[in-house]
Design an enzyme around this catalytic site. Structure first.
Site, PDB file in Angstrom:
ATOM      1  N   HIS A 115      -6.554   8.611  10.976  1.00  0.00           N
ATOM      2  CA  HIS A 115      -6.303   7.173  10.939  1.00  0.00           C
ATOM      3  C   HIS A 115      -4.828   6.848  10.738  1.00  0.00           C
ATOM      4  O   HIS A 115      -4.483   5.715  10.381  1.00  0.00           O
ATOM      5  CB  HIS A 115      -7.140   6.515   9.836  1.00  0.00           C
ATOM      6  N   GLN A 149      -9.456  10.737   6.547  1.00  0.00           N
ATOM      7  CA  GLN A 149      -9.472   9.327   6.935  1.00  0.00           C
ATOM      8  C   GLN A 149      -8.441   8.533   6.135  1.00  0.00           C
ATOM      9  O   GLN A 149      -8.219   7.358   6.413  1.00  0.00           O
ATOM     10  CB  GLN A 149     -10.862   8.745   6.693  1.00  0.00           C
ATOM     11  N   ASP A 182      -2.732   8.026   2.883  1.00  0.00           N
ATOM     12  CA  ASP A 182      -1.753   8.513   1.914  1.00  0.00           C
ATOM     13  C   ASP A 182      -1.391   9.956   2.253  1.00  0.00           C
ATOM     14  O   ASP A 182      -2.000  10.586   3.119  1.00  0.00           O
ATOM     15  CB  ASP A 182      -2.301   8.406   0.487  1.00  0.00           C
ATOM     16  N   ALA A 221     -14.986  13.615  -7.550  1.00  0.00           N
ATOM     17  CA  ALA A 221     -14.355  14.630  -6.705  1.00  0.00           C
ATOM     18  C   ALA A 221     -13.533  15.608  -7.528  1.00  0.00           C
ATOM     19  O   ALA A 221     -13.452  16.800  -7.196  1.00  0.00           O
ATOM     20  CB  ALA A 221     -13.476  13.957  -5.655  1.00  0.00           C
ATOM     21  N   ASN A 251     -19.817  13.957  -2.917  1.00  0.00           N
ATOM     22  CA  ASN A 251     -19.563  12.521  -2.963  1.00  0.00           C
ATOM     23  C   ASN A 251     -19.958  11.980  -4.328  1.00  0.00           C
ATOM     24  O   ASN A 251     -20.826  12.557  -5.005  1.00  0.00           O
ATOM     25  CB  ASN A 251     -20.365  11.811  -1.860  1.00  0.00           C
ATOM     26  N   LEU A 252     -19.336  10.890  -4.726  1.00  0.00           N
ATOM     27  CA  LEU A 252     -19.662  10.299  -6.024  1.00  0.00           C
ATOM     28  C   LEU A 252     -21.134   9.928  -6.104  1.00  0.00           C
ATOM     29  O   LEU A 252     -21.818  10.192  -7.087  1.00  0.00           O
ATOM     30  CB  LEU A 252     -18.786   9.066  -6.267  1.00  0.00           C
ATOM     31  N   ARG A 289       0.833  -1.210   0.000  1.00  0.00           N
ATOM     32  CA  ARG A 289       0.000   0.000   0.000  1.00  0.00           C
ATOM     33  C   ARG A 289       0.866   1.258   0.000  1.00  0.00           C
ATOM     34  O   ARG A 289       0.537   2.254  -0.640  1.00  0.00           O
ATOM     35  CB  ARG A 289      -0.924   0.012   1.221  1.00  0.00           C
TER      36      ARG A 289
END
Length: 232
Positions: free
Chosen positions: A109, A91, A94, A219, A201-202, A59
């Site tokens: 997070h 959240q 990355d 987005a 939001n999508l 990741r």
């Protein structure tokens, strides 16, 4: 002239998805072919730290290869351009917000580029490849783990986040379902303190009805349009 606003933005996986970072899918209990319990809980790490490090090393590599997209860049432009005061609570683990230029960011997070000693609590920058038996630079014990908040653990800097929500004039949720607490309570908390609330939001989230306004689509289109309107 528009009055400067205190703006709190919550971002989730949807804002980084268009940069090629896979989103979390919980419907089948799997996360990139692994069960959540295996790779995202303290118990899973205790059972198989080699697997957990292998998962987060992959990741980390994917996040390092990704580039900030137009949504990240627009938020950085809003922070830099004034007159509004912006806090990003993400959240995501990355660092695309920072690489886009944002400075006022809370990673509730944790972050892939951080390492944590679960023996003494020391934190340091994570190397590209982490090992379970790497010694802590502070205490020397082989207790290295990713500095990630796993299921069952308390998100970081929550006191700061609640304080910011209490003082917000505008709360914006971007690219997140908002169904997992404590983030699920952010919109209502900000609204009770007098803030307006906006969802970008999508698709409509399960909590869309709680927002004063909701806009739906990618987005990379919604966020630059919203920022441009706010900055005039």
């Amino acid at each position: 002239m528009t009055r400067p606003l205190n703006i709190v933005v919550l971002t989730g996986a949807g804002i980084s998805a268009e940069s090629g970072i896979a989103t979390f899918r919980a419907a089948d209990g799997l996360w990139e072919a692994h069960r959540i319990e295996e790779v995202a809980t303290p118990e899973g790490f205790a059972r198989d730290p080699v697997l957990v490090h292998r998962f987060y090393n992959a990741r980390r590599a994917a996040a390092m290869a990704a580039q900030p997209n137009a949504a990240h860049v627009a938020l950085a432009r809003l922070e830099a351009g004034g007159p509004h005061r912006l806090l990003i609570v993400t959240q995501n683990v990355d660092d695309l917000h920072e690489r886009a230029g944002s400075r006022n960011v809370i990673h509730m997070h944790g972050a892939l580029n951080g390492a944590l000693c679960h023996a003494c609590g020391e934190r340091w920058p994570a190397p590209p490849v982490m090992r379970h038996d790497a010694p802590c630079p502070a205490c020397g014990r082989p207790a290295t783990r990713p500095d990630i908040v796993w299921f069952g653990e308390i998100p970081y800097r929550m006191d700061e986040i609640w304080d910011a929500l209490a003082e917000a004039d505008l709360f914006v949720s971007i690219g997140t379902s908002g169904q997992v607490y404590p983030a699920a309570a952010f919109a209502q908390t900000a609204a009770r303190a007098g803030a307006r609330t906006l969802e970008l939001n999508l698709d409509p989230s399960a909590l869309s009805h709680e927002f004063d306004e909701a806009r739906h689509g990618p987005a990379t289109q919604l966020v630059p349009d919203w920022v441009a309107g706010l900055m005039g």
